[in-house]
Design an enzyme around this catalytic site. Structure first.
Site, PDB file in Angstrom:
ATOM      1  N   CYS A 251      -2.557  -3.982   6.897  1.00 23.87           N
ATOM      2  CA  CYS A 251      -2.177  -4.227   8.296  1.00 23.87           C
ATOM      3  C   CYS A 251      -2.604  -3.056   9.171  1.00 23.87           C
ATOM      4  O   CYS A 251      -2.710  -1.914   8.708  1.00 23.87           O
ATOM      5  CB  CYS A 251      -0.679  -4.485   8.406  1.00 23.87           C
ATOM      6  SG  CYS A 251       0.352  -3.075   7.966  1.00 23.87           S
TER       7      CYS A 251
ATOM      8  N   SER B  14      20.783 -41.020 -11.586  1.00 24.52           N
ATOM      9  CA  SER B  14      19.523 -40.286 -11.784  1.00 24.52           C
ATOM     10  C   SER B  14      19.684 -39.143 -12.780  1.00 24.52           C
ATOM     11  O   SER B  14      18.802 -38.314 -12.909  1.00 24.52           O
ATOM     12  CB  SER B  14      19.020 -39.747 -10.452  1.00 24.52           C
ATOM     13  OG  SER B  14      19.952 -38.815  -9.951  1.00 24.52           O
TER      14      SER B  14
ATOM     15  N   ALA C 275      15.617 -43.111  -9.784  1.00 24.61           N
ATOM     16  CA  ALA C 275      16.994 -43.429 -10.161  1.00 24.61           C
ATOM     17  C   ALA C 275      17.071 -44.917 -10.462  1.00 24.61           C
ATOM     18  O   ALA C 275      16.177 -45.686 -10.078  1.00 24.61           O
ATOM     19  CB  ALA C 275      17.946 -43.088  -9.002  1.00 24.61           C
TER      20      ALA C 275
ATOM     21  N   CYS D   3      -0.559   0.097   7.539  1.00 17.89           N
ATOM     22  CA  CYS D   3      -1.011   0.572   6.226  1.00 17.89           C
ATOM     23  C   CYS D   3      -2.409   1.168   6.318  1.00 17.89           C
ATOM     24  O   CYS D   3      -2.748   2.063   5.543  1.00 17.89           O
ATOM     25  CB  CYS D   3      -1.003  -0.572   5.218  1.00 17.89           C
ATOM     26  SG  CYS D   3       0.662  -1.077   4.800  1.00 17.89           S
TER      27      CYS D   3
ATOM     28  N   GLU E 161       0.835  -1.209   0.000  1.00 19.55           N
ATOM     29  CA  GLU E 161       0.000   0.000   0.000  1.00 19.55           C
ATOM     30  C   GLU E 161       0.866   1.254   0.000  1.00 19.55           C
ATOM     31  O   GLU E 161       0.570   2.239  -0.686  1.00 19.55           O
ATOM     32  CB  GLU E 161      -0.913   0.020   1.245  1.00 19.55           C
ATOM     33  CG  GLU E 161      -1.888  -1.149   1.318  1.00 19.55           C
ATOM     34  CD  GLU E 161      -1.304  -2.366   2.028  1.00 19.55           C
ATOM     35  OE1 GLU E 161      -0.089  -2.614   1.915  1.00 19.55           O
ATOM     36  OE2 GLU E 161      -2.069  -3.088   2.686  1.00 19.55           O
TER      37      GLU E 161
ATOM     38  N   LEU F 257      21.400 -26.620  -6.039  1.00 22.46           N
ATOM     39  CA  LEU F 257      20.043 -26.151  -5.710  1.00 22.46           C
ATOM     40  C   LEU F 257      19.853 -24.665  -5.974  1.00 22.46           C
ATOM     41  O   LEU F 257      19.165 -23.974  -5.230  1.00 22.46           O
ATOM     42  CB  LEU F 257      19.688 -26.478  -4.246  1.00 22.46           C
ATOM     43  CG  LEU F 257      19.793 -27.947  -3.835  1.00 22.46           C
ATOM     44  CD1 LEU F 257      19.412 -28.108  -2.368  1.00 22.46           C
ATOM     45  CD2 LEU F 257      18.881 -28.824  -4.706  1.00 22.46           C
TER      46      LEU F 257
ATOM     47  N   GLY G 138      15.531 -37.075  -1.313  1.00 18.57           N
ATOM     48  CA  GLY G 138      15.159 -38.211  -2.127  1.00 18.57           C
ATOM     49  C   GLY G 138      14.044 -39.077  -1.570  1.00 18.57           C
ATOM     50  O   GLY G 138      13.167 -38.595  -0.836  1.00 18.57           O
TER      51      GLY G 138
HETATM   52  C1  AOF Z   1       0.179  -5.125   4.414  1.00 17.09           C
HETATM   53  N1  AOF Z   1       0.822  -4.916   3.238  1.00 17.09           N
HETATM   54  O1  AOF Z   1       2.415  -5.416   1.755  1.00 17.09           O
HETATM   55  C2  AOF Z   1       2.259  -6.767   3.660  1.00 17.09           C
HETATM   56  C3  AOF Z   1       1.543  -7.005   4.873  1.00 17.09           C
HETATM   57  O2  AOF Z   1       7.099  -6.452   9.825  1.00 17.09           O
HETATM   58  P1  AOF Z   1       6.224  -5.714   8.862  1.00 17.09           P
HETATM   59  O3  AOF Z   1       5.977  -4.304   9.270  1.00 17.09           O
HETATM   60  O4  AOF Z   1       6.702  -5.832   7.436  1.00 17.09           O
HETATM   61  O5  AOF Z   1       4.780  -6.413   8.941  1.00 17.09           O
HETATM   62  C4  AOF Z   1       4.635  -7.736   8.567  1.00 17.09           C
HETATM   63  C5  AOF Z   1       3.190  -8.131   8.674  1.00 17.09           C
HETATM   64  O6  AOF Z   1       2.384  -7.291   7.853  1.00 17.09           O
HETATM   65  C6  AOF Z   1       2.975  -9.553   8.155  1.00 17.09           C
HETATM   66  O7  AOF Z   1       3.054 -10.492   9.191  1.00 17.09           O
HETATM   67  C7  AOF Z   1       1.567  -9.481   7.597  1.00 17.09           C
HETATM   68  O8  AOF Z   1       0.611  -9.644   8.623  1.00 17.09           O
HETATM   69  C8  AOF Z   1       1.481  -8.057   7.078  1.00 17.09           C
HETATM   70  N2  AOF Z   1       1.911  -8.026   5.684  1.00 17.09           N
HETATM   71  N3  AOF Z   1       0.519  -6.188   5.188  1.00 17.09           N
HETATM   72  O9  AOF Z   1      -0.687  -4.335   4.791  1.00 17.09           O
HETATM   73  C9  AOF Z   1       1.836  -5.675   2.819  1.00 17.09           C
HETATM   74  N4  AOF Z   1       3.318  -7.551   3.306  1.00 17.09           N
HETATM   75 ZN    ZN Z   2       0.997  -2.956   5.886  1.00 18.34          ZN
END
Ligand code: AOF
Ligand code: ZN
Length: 363
Positions: free
Chosen positions: A82, A172, A166, A91, A56, A208, A296
Site C-alpha cells: 500500500c 433435512s 429436505a 508499506c 510487510e 452457524l 434455503g
Molecule cells: C498492504 N499490506 O498486509 C494489507 C494491505 O486500513 P489499513 O491501513 O489496514 O489499510 C487497508 C488497505 O490496505 C486495504 O484496503 C488494502 O488496500 C491494503 N491492504 N496492504 O500493503 C497488507 N492488508
Molecule cells: Zn500496507
C-alpha cells in the site's frame, strides 16, 4: 519465465496469506516473505486482522527480531504494498526506509496508487505479476468487493443424490455423513460471513458456528424481510458467538426489531430484502469479502436466478428421497440453452460417504 526460487518464495507468502482467510475483512489477508541475496529467509509475516500491522510490517519486524538486516533483500508480497495511510502507514515507505533492494508483488492493489514510481525513485527494483493467478484466487473476495461492489459469493448445500435439500415435510437432518458435517463446519472459518434465510433460521434453528462454542469466526447473517426469529433461536443464545446481523425491510414489525435489538442483533434495513442485488450490496457495505450462503431453497433460487453466485460447494449425500424440497425453489430457465454454465473447480473429494463438489462460475 520467472525464476523457480522466486516462485517458491511467493508460494510461501501465499501459504502465509491463506492462514488469514476469514480474519481480516474488510482488508485482504496479505502474506509477505523477506529473503536475502543468498536466498536465506530473513523474516515473514501476514496481515492477521483489520487494524493490525500489514504483512510487510510484520515481516520486517520478524526480520529484526531474528537479528537480520533487510538492506538489499527481496520482499515477496501477495498484493502490491500500500502507498497510503489508512489505519496503518504506507508499506511502500516502510520498505524503502528499511533499504530493501527488490520488491516482488503477485498482483496490483486496485484501491491503492501503484508503488512502482516510489520504489524506482528509491532505487528499488519492483516487479508485479508473479503467481498472479494464485494470488487472484486467494484475494478474490477483496478484489470483487473493491472492484465490483460485491463480495465473492459461495453457495453451499447438502443434497440427496436426486437433488433435494429436505424431504417434503422439511426434514433435512443427516443428509451427509459425520465426516462431511465436521468438514463443512470447519470450512466455515475461511469465510467472513455465513448467510441464511429467515425460513431456514426458523426451520433448522442452526447456530452457524465454525466450531462448537466458537467465539470468533464468520459473522452470522439472516436475510428475513419480516425479521422474524424466535426469541429462543440458538443463533441468539449465549450472546458470546460472532455477531448476528439481520437484513430486513419495511415488512418487519417494530416489536420484532426491538426484540432483536435487545438480543444484541445488528439490524440492516433495506428497501426490499427480497431483492438479491440489494442483499449482496448490503453484504459488501458491511465489508465482507468472502460470503457463504447456506440456504434455503428460496434464497438459493433468488441468487441463482440473478446469477449472483461465484462458487458452489455441493455436498451429495448417499441417499435418494424420491421427491422433496429442491435446492432452488422457484421457476427455472425454459431451455437448457438458457442454463447457467459452471466449471468444476477440482476433482470431487470424498468425505466419508459424501461427495464434495466445487464449481466456479464461468464468467
Ligand atoms: C498492504 N499490506 O498486509 C494489507 C494491505 O486500513 P489499513 O491501513 O489496514 O489499510 C487497508 C488497505 O490496505 C486495504 O484496503 C488494502 O488496500 C491494503 N491492504 N496492504 O500493503 C497488507 N492488508
Ligand atoms: Zn500496507
Amino acid at each position: 519465465m520467472a525464476a523457480e526460487a522466486d516462485c517458491q518464495w511467493m508460494r510461501r507468502a501465499l501459504h502465509l496469506a491463506a492462514r488469514s482467510r476469514g480474519r481480516t475483512w474488510p482488508n485482504p489477508g496479505v502474506g509477505c516473505v523477506i529473503v536475502d541475496a543468498q536466498g536465506v529467509l530473513l523474516g515473514q509475516g501476514r496481515h492477521r486482522r483489520c487494524g493490525a500491522e500489514h504483512a510487510e510490517i510484520a515481516a520486517l519486524a520478524d526480520c529484526r527480531a531474528r537479528g537480520g538486516d533487510p538492506r538489499g533483500a527481496t520482499a515477496y508480497v501477495t498484493l502490491a504494498p500500500c502507498t497510503s495511510s489508512g489505519r496503518t502507514g504506507p508499506c511502500s515507505t516502510a520498505l524503502i526506509t528499511a533499504g530493501l533492494g527488490r520488491v516482488v508483488a503477485a498482483i496490483p492493489d486496485p484501491v491503492q496508487r501503484p508503488p512502482g514510481d516510489d520504489f524506482a525513485a528509491a532505487g528499488i527494483v519492483y516487479e508485479c505479476g508473479l503467481l498472479a493467478a494464485e494470488a487472484t484466487e486467494l484475494h478474490a473476495g477483496f478484489l470483487s468487493r473493491v472492484s465490483q461492489g460485491r463480495p465473492r459469493l459461495t453457495a453451499k448445500w447438502a443434497m440427496s443424490i436426486d437433488g433435494f435439500l429436505a424431504t417434503s415435510s422439511g426434514d433435512s437432518g443427516w443428509i451427509s455423513c459425520p465426516e462431511a458435517l465436521a468438514f463443512s463446519r470447519r470450512h466455515r472459518r475461511h469465510f467472513d460471513a455465513i448467510v441464511i434465510s429467515g425460513g431456514t433460521a426458523r426451520a433448522d434453528d442452526p447456530r452457524l458456528l465454525a466450531s462448537v462454542g466458537a467465539r470468533h469466526g464468520p459473522w452470522r447473517v439472516v436475510v428475513s424481510a419480516s425479521a422474524r426469529l424466535p426469541a429462543q433461536a440458538r443463533l441468539l443464545a449465549g450472546g458470546d458467538g460472532p455477531p448476528v446481523v439481520v437484513i430486513h425491510d419495511h415488512r418487519a414489525r417494530p416489536a420484532a426489531l426491538a426484540g432483536l435489538d435487545q438480543a444484541g442483533v445488528r439490524l440492516h434495513p433495506l428497501a426490499d430484502a427480497h431483492d438479491p442485488a440489494q442483499v449482496v450490496k448490503a453484504l459488501a457495505a458491511i465489508g465482507f469479502n468472502e460470503v457463504l450462503v447456506e440456504g434455503g431453497g428460496h434464497l438459493h433460487h433468488a441468487l441463482l436466478a440473478a446469477d449472483l453466485y461465484d462458487r458452489i460447494e455441493c455436498y451429495i449425500g448417499p441417499l435418494t428421497m424420491a421427491g422433496g424440497r429442491p435446492v432452488a425453489t422457484g421457476p427455472g430457465v425454459a431451455t437448457v440453452a438458457d442454463a447457467t454454465r459452471w466449471l468444476p473447480d477440482r476433482t470431487p473429494r470424498r468425505l466419508g460417504a459424501t461427495l464434495h463438489c466445487v464449481y466456479r462460475r464461468a464468467r
